[in-house]
Design a protein around this motif. Structure first.
Motif, mmCIF file in Angstrom:
data_model
loop_
_atom_site.group_PDB
_atom_site.id
_atom_site.type_symbol
_atom_site.label_atom_id
_atom_site.label_comp_id
_atom_site.label_asym_id
_atom_site.label_seq_id
_atom_site.Cartn_x
_atom_site.Cartn_y
_atom_site.Cartn_z
ATOM 1 N N ASN A 196 0.424 -1.438 0.169
ATOM 2 C CA ASN A 196 0.119 0.276 0.063
ATOM 3 C C ASN A 196 0.374 1.231 -0.133
ATOM 4 O OD1 ASN A 196 -2.216 -1.247 0.288
ATOM 5 N ND2 ASN A 196 -2.079 -2.599 2.544
ATOM 6 N N GLY A 197 1.998 1.064 -0.039
ATOM 7 C CA GLY A 197 2.650 2.731 -0.138
ATOM 8 C C GLY A 197 3.321 2.629 0.869
ATOM 9 N N ILE A 198 3.321 1.652 2.189
ATOM 10 C CA ILE A 198 3.143 2.733 3.342
ATOM 11 C C ILE A 198 5.356 2.281 4.217
ATOM 12 C CG2 ILE A 198 2.886 2.202 6.324
ATOM 13 C CD1 ILE A 198 -0.231 1.007 5.142
ATOM 14 N N THR A 208 5.407 12.337 14.283
ATOM 15 C CA THR A 208 4.824 11.287 13.633
ATOM 16 C C THR A 208 3.522 10.835 12.422
ATOM 17 O OG1 THR A 208 6.901 10.523 14.138
ATOM 18 C CG2 THR A 208 5.497 8.786 13.267
ATOM 19 N N LYS A 209 2.874 11.518 13.081
ATOM 20 C CA LYS A 209 1.248 10.592 12.927
ATOM 21 C C LYS A 209 0.674 11.955 11.597
ATOM 22 C CE LYS A 209 -3.468 11.616 15.251
ATOM 23 N NZ LYS A 209 -4.049 11.639 16.162
ATOM 24 N N VAL A 210 1.339 13.276 11.973
ATOM 25 C CA VAL A 210 0.604 14.180 10.906
ATOM 26 C C VAL A 210 1.301 12.901 9.419
ATOM 27 C CG1 VAL A 210 0.808 16.113 10.186
ATOM 28 C CG2 VAL A 210 0.733 15.843 12.521
ATOM 29 N N LEU A 211 2.954 12.877 9.808
ATOM 30 C CA LEU A 211 3.771 12.643 8.520
ATOM 31 C C LEU A 211 3.036 11.126 7.622
ATOM 32 C CD1 LEU A 211 7.181 13.682 9.677
ATOM 33 C CD2 LEU A 211 5.917 14.120 7.654
ATOM 34 N N ASN A 212 2.681 10.491 8.482
ATOM 35 C CA ASN A 212 1.971 9.183 8.318
ATOM 36 C C ASN A 212 0.713 9.412 7.971
ATOM 37 O OD1 ASN A 212 3.528 7.338 9.617
ATOM 38 N ND2 ASN A 212 2.090 7.644 11.535
ATOM 39 N N SER A 240 12.995 15.772 3.002
ATOM 40 C CA SER A 240 11.837 15.908 3.019
ATOM 41 C C SER A 240 10.958 16.254 4.156
ATOM 42 C CB SER A 240 11.038 16.004 1.621
ATOM 43 O OG SER A 240 12.100 16.138 0.557
ATOM 44 N N ILE A 241 11.671 14.592 4.838
ATOM 45 C CA ILE A 241 10.235 13.822 6.126
ATOM 46 C C ILE A 241 10.995 14.438 6.408
ATOM 47 C CG2 ILE A 241 10.478 12.503 7.606
ATOM 48 C CD1 ILE A 241 10.488 10.382 5.014
ATOM 49 N N GLU A 242 12.176 14.824 7.223
ATOM 50 C CA GLU A 242 13.288 15.551 8.863
ATOM 51 C C GLU A 242 12.871 16.816 9.085
ATOM 52 O OE1 GLU A 242 16.344 11.839 9.274
ATOM 53 O OE2 GLU A 242 17.159 14.024 8.555
ATOM 54 N N VAL A 243 12.428 17.760 7.436
ATOM 55 C CA VAL A 243 12.164 19.303 7.799
ATOM 56 C C VAL A 243 10.941 19.200 7.927
ATOM 57 C CG1 VAL A 243 12.067 21.111 6.130
ATOM 58 C CG2 VAL A 243 13.749 19.747 5.592
ATOM 59 N N ALA A 244 9.778 18.785 7.654
ATOM 60 C CA ALA A 244 8.875 18.866 7.745
ATOM 61 C C ALA A 244 8.568 18.331 9.469
ATOM 62 C CB ALA A 244 7.639 17.609 7.158
ATOM 63 N N ALA A 245 8.744 16.962 9.896
ATOM 64 C CA ALA A 245 9.336 16.642 10.980
ATOM 65 C C ALA A 245 10.031 17.246 12.234
ATOM 66 C CB ALA A 245 10.283 15.530 11.595
ATOM 67 N N GLY A 248 3.332 21.008 7.323
ATOM 68 C CA GLY A 248 3.530 19.100 7.485
ATOM 69 C C GLY A 248 3.806 18.993 5.647
ATOM 70 N N LEU A 249 1.917 19.384 4.658
ATOM 71 C CA LEU A 249 2.391 18.746 3.444
ATOM 72 C C LEU A 249 3.462 19.774 2.766
ATOM 73 C CD1 LEU A 249 1.908 17.951 0.808
ATOM 74 C CD2 LEU A 249 -0.652 19.296 0.921
ATOM 75 N N GLY A 250 3.720 21.242 3.133
ATOM 76 C CA GLY A 250 4.466 21.787 2.425
ATOM 77 C C GLY A 250 6.254 22.089 2.245
ATOM 78 N N ALA A 251 5.844 21.517 3.873
ATOM 79 C CA ALA A 251 7.373 21.935 4.310
ATOM 80 C C ALA A 251 7.691 20.038 3.920
ATOM 81 C CB ALA A 251 7.733 21.023 5.326
ATOM 82 N N PHE A 252 6.862 19.034 3.272
ATOM 83 C CA PHE A 252 7.629 17.862 3.065
ATOM 84 C C PHE A 252 7.933 18.308 0.910
ATOM 85 C CE2 PHE A 252 6.379 13.999 0.400
ATOM 86 C CZ PHE A 252 7.640 13.420 1.265
#
Length: 264
Positions: free
Chosen positions: A12-14, A74-78, A107-112, A132-136
């Motif tokens: 599922n891409g997770i 982590t929840k938001v990034l998920n 990209s993930i770490e900047v969002a975190a 979070g979306l913009g940061a990613f």
């Protein structure tokens, strides 16, 4: 004990196991068989035993003592990343990972980092999602920058530097057709602006820069400093904070203080 050399996903891409996470040869071997039910069972077992998180190496780089501060980011990034296959920006989540491996991790770490600061600041759930979306997606424009420039193991020359500086506007041109919220697009365009007006691409200053971009520019600088790159070695989080504080005319003192509070 070994380290995962790439990200492992289920069908599922997770993300099941992040690149750089401590694990065992056996788990890597089983993951490589691409049997979804085995993958999830193995990872769940591994996480219970080691209390690892997909962002475990990030937490170590940031010297985060209280792992609970990573729980909500982590929840938001998920939600943003794992659910992105249902959204038009999935192509960028997928392509970032395949274009330059460290660019996806960045990209993930900047969002975190951005989400940690914003959550502490008191952002609402909707505001956190857009941030979070913009940061990613902040470096999506680098998909149009030649890989040999991004991966160059030495200083960029003037023409290469000019090309690299175009990535903010290139990101806007890539993302515009996908009806992404303005709050996210502001981040993509403005994350290299600086409060003193000496950033790019527009030379904005002070309150001309969006609040979200003021947060993400700090996160972007911090992660770049504490991470290895082809052209430099990683420095400590203390060094990163020192650089931010020494350039207080460029970065929001309020948000730098929030980050320091989180790390303390």
């Amino acid at each position: 004990m070994t380290y995962a050399k790439k990200n492992y996903y289920n069908q599922n891409g997770i993300l099941l196991l992040a690149k750089g996470t401590k694990t065992t040869d056996y788990i890597i071997e089983e993951l490589s068989k691409n049997e979804e039910h085995k993958q999830e069972a193995l990872i769940n077992s591994h996480l219970k035993q080691s209390k690892a998180l997909p962002l475990i190496t990030f937490g170590e780089k940031m010297n985060i003592r209280n792992k609970h501060v990573l729980k909500y980011p982590t929840k938001v990034l998920n939600t943003i990343i794992f659910g992105s296959k249902l959204n038009p920006w999935w192509i960028f989540a997928n392509t970032l990972n395949n274009y330059v491996d460290w660019l996806y991790t960045h990209s993930i770490e900047v969002a975190a980092i951005s989400l940690m600061i914003a959550a502490k600041w008191g952002y609402s759930e909707e505001e956190l999602w857009k941030l979070g979306l913009g940061a990613f997606l902040h470096d999506a424009g680098k998909l149009l920058v030649p890989r040999d420039i991004i991966q160059k193991d030495g200083p960029l020359n003037d023409s290469e530097r000019d090309y690299m500086k175009q990535h903010c506007e290139l990101g806007i041109s890539l993302l515009e057709p996908f009806n992404i919220p303005k709050e996210c697009m502001d981040i993509v365009l403005q994350h290299h602006e600086r409060l003193d007006g000496k950033g790019y691409p527009k030379g904005l200053k002070g309150n001309e820069i969006s609040r979200n971009a003021k947060i993400v520019m700090i996160a972007d600088v911090v992660d770049a400093i504490i991470s290895n790159r082809p052209y430099k070695s990683a420095q400590t989080i203390d060094a990163a904070i020192g650089i931010l504080k020494s350039d207080e005319e460029k970065y929001s003192e309020e948000f730098v203080t929030v980050l320091c509070t989180i790390l303390e």
